[in-house]
Design a protein around this motif. Structure first.
Motif, PDB file in Angstrom:
ATOM      1  N   UNK A 260       1.421   8.835  26.487  1.00 38.98           N
ATOM      2  CA  UNK A 260       2.786   8.746  25.979  1.00 38.98           C
ATOM      3  C   UNK A 260       2.759   8.578  24.463  1.00 38.98           C
ATOM      4  N   UNK A 261       3.646   9.334  23.780  1.00 38.01           N
ATOM      5  CA  UNK A 261       3.765   9.257  22.325  1.00 38.01           C
ATOM      6  C   UNK A 261       5.245   9.270  21.960  1.00 38.01           C
ATOM      7  N   UNK A 262       5.599   8.684  20.804  1.00 38.24           N
ATOM      8  CA  UNK A 262       7.000   8.702  20.365  1.00 38.24           C
ATOM      9  C   UNK A 262       7.525  10.129  20.145  1.00 38.24           C
ATOM     10  N   UNK A 263       6.651  11.046  19.771  1.00 44.47           N
ATOM     11  CA  UNK A 263       7.030  12.437  19.532  1.00 44.47           C
ATOM     12  C   UNK A 263       5.793  13.272  19.270  1.00 44.47           C
ATOM     13  N   UNK A 264       5.983  14.576  19.132  1.00 40.91           N
ATOM     14  CA  UNK A 264       4.837  15.471  18.934  1.00 40.91           C
ATOM     15  C   UNK A 264       4.160  15.237  17.582  1.00 40.91           C
ATOM     16  N   UNK A 265       4.924  14.836  16.556  1.00 33.41           N
ATOM     17  CA  UNK A 265       4.308  14.534  15.254  1.00 33.41           C
ATOM     18  C   UNK A 265       3.287  13.406  15.376  1.00 33.41           C
ATOM     19  N   UNK A 266       3.656  12.386  16.122  1.00 35.17           N
ATOM     20  CA  UNK A 266       2.755  11.258  16.335  1.00 35.17           C
ATOM     21  C   UNK A 266       1.509  11.694  17.103  1.00 35.17           C
ATOM     22  N   UNK A 267       1.696  12.523  18.108  1.00 34.51           N
ATOM     23  CA  UNK A 267       0.561  13.048  18.869  1.00 34.51           C
ATOM     24  C   UNK A 267      -0.415  13.774  17.951  1.00 34.51           C
ATOM     25  N   UNK A 268       0.073  14.733  17.173  1.00 27.39           N
ATOM     26  CA  UNK A 268      -0.814  15.538  16.314  1.00 27.39           C
ATOM     27  C   UNK A 268      -1.478  14.682  15.240  1.00 27.39           C
ATOM     28  N   UNK A 269      -0.753  13.710  14.691  1.00 28.03           N
ATOM     29  CA  UNK A 269      -1.324  12.830  13.673  1.00 28.03           C
ATOM     30  C   UNK A 269      -2.466  11.998  14.259  1.00 28.03           C
TER      31      UNK A 269
ATOM     32  N   UNK B  99      10.203   8.416  24.116  1.00 26.44           N
ATOM     33  CA  UNK B  99       8.800   8.631  24.365  1.00 26.44           C
ATOM     34  C   UNK B  99       8.626   9.929  25.160  1.00 26.44           C
ATOM     35  N   UNK B 100       7.551  10.618  24.850  1.00 26.74           N
ATOM     36  CA  UNK B 100       7.244  11.886  25.501  1.00 26.74           C
ATOM     37  C   UNK B 100       5.859  11.787  26.133  1.00 26.74           C
ATOM     38  N   UNK B 101       5.742  12.249  27.377  1.00 29.21           N
ATOM     39  CA  UNK B 101       4.451  12.250  28.051  1.00 29.21           C
ATOM     40  C   UNK B 101       3.778  13.599  27.815  1.00 29.21           C
ATOM     41  N   UNK B 102       2.547  13.557  27.303  1.00 29.79           N
ATOM     42  CA  UNK B 102       1.757  14.761  27.064  1.00 29.79           C
ATOM     43  C   UNK B 102       0.539  14.749  27.972  1.00 29.79           C
ATOM     44  N   UNK B 103       0.200  15.905  28.507  1.00 30.47           N
ATOM     45  CA  UNK B 103      -1.043  16.073  29.247  1.00 30.47           C
ATOM     46  C   UNK B 103      -2.081  16.578  28.264  1.00 30.47           C
ATOM     47  N   UNK B 104      -3.202  15.874  28.179  1.00 23.85           N
ATOM     48  CA  UNK B 104      -4.262  16.207  27.238  1.00 23.85           C
ATOM     49  C   UNK B 104      -5.547  16.515  27.982  1.00 23.85           C
ATOM     50  N   UNK B 105      -6.506  17.135  27.288  1.00 17.51           N
ATOM     51  CA  UNK B 105      -7.786  17.490  27.883  1.00 17.51           C
ATOM     52  C   UNK B 105      -8.891  17.241  26.870  1.00 17.51           C
ATOM     53  N   UNK B 106     -10.027  16.707  27.353  1.00 17.53           N
ATOM     54  CA  UNK B 106     -11.168  16.496  26.464  1.00 17.53           C
ATOM     55  C   UNK B 106     -12.139  17.674  26.572  1.00 17.53           C
ATOM     56  N   UNK B 107     -13.174  17.666  25.743  1.00 12.74           N
ATOM     57  CA  UNK B 107     -14.139  18.763  25.751  1.00 12.74           C
ATOM     58  C   UNK B 107     -15.009  18.777  27.009  1.00 12.74           C
ATOM     59  N   UNK B 108     -14.935  17.721  27.816  1.00 12.40           N
ATOM     60  CA  UNK B 108     -15.637  17.675  29.105  1.00 12.40           C
ATOM     61  C   UNK B 108     -14.726  18.133  30.249  1.00 12.40           C
ATOM     62  N   UNK B 109     -13.525  18.651  29.893  1.00  9.88           N
ATOM     63  CA  UNK B 109     -12.534  19.190  30.829  1.00  9.88           C
ATOM     64  C   UNK B 109     -11.827  18.133  31.682  1.00  9.88           C
ATOM     65  N   UNK B 110     -11.852  16.879  31.273  1.00 11.84           N
ATOM     66  CA  UNK B 110     -11.069  15.842  31.948  1.00 11.84           C
ATOM     67  C   UNK B 110      -9.629  15.940  31.455  1.00 11.84           C
ATOM     68  N   UNK B 111      -8.682  15.895  32.352  1.00 14.75           N
ATOM     69  CA  UNK B 111      -7.271  15.899  31.953  1.00 14.75           C
ATOM     70  C   UNK B 111      -6.680  14.513  32.202  1.00 14.75           C
ATOM     71  N   UNK B 112      -5.760  14.118  31.331  1.00 13.06           N
ATOM     72  CA  UNK B 112      -5.114  12.823  31.433  1.00 13.06           C
ATOM     73  C   UNK B 112      -3.782  12.870  30.708  1.00 13.06           C
ATOM     74  N   UNK B 113      -2.908  11.944  31.037  1.00  9.21           N
ATOM     75  CA  UNK B 113      -1.573  11.862  30.432  1.00  9.21           C
ATOM     76  C   UNK B 113      -1.512  10.710  29.449  1.00  9.21           C
TER      77      UNK B 113
END
Length: 64
Positions: free
Chosen positions: A17-26, A1-15
């Protein structure tokens, strides 16, 4: 599992977890990830600093 930091269009950031980057993008493409703060589905992965490791055997300058 990989932890990614993401951001929404309201500029909120949050972490998340995804199995991999392919899963994140999908899941981002399918709008399956929402902001836990405001519920926005407009999520991006901002640029982040690379994870660099340094050799543990490096000699300190003071020891030379």
């Amino acid at each position: 599992m990989i932890k990614f930091t993401l951001k929404c269009d309201e500029q909120h950031t949050f972490d998340c977890w995804f199995p991999g980057s392919d899963s994140l993008w999908r899941q981002l493409k399918m709008k399956l990830v929402d902001c836990p703060i405001c519920g926005s589905l407009q999520i991006t992965r901002p640029l982040s600093a690379p994870n660099l490791s340094t050799p543990k055997t490096r000699t300190r300058i003071s020891e030379i």
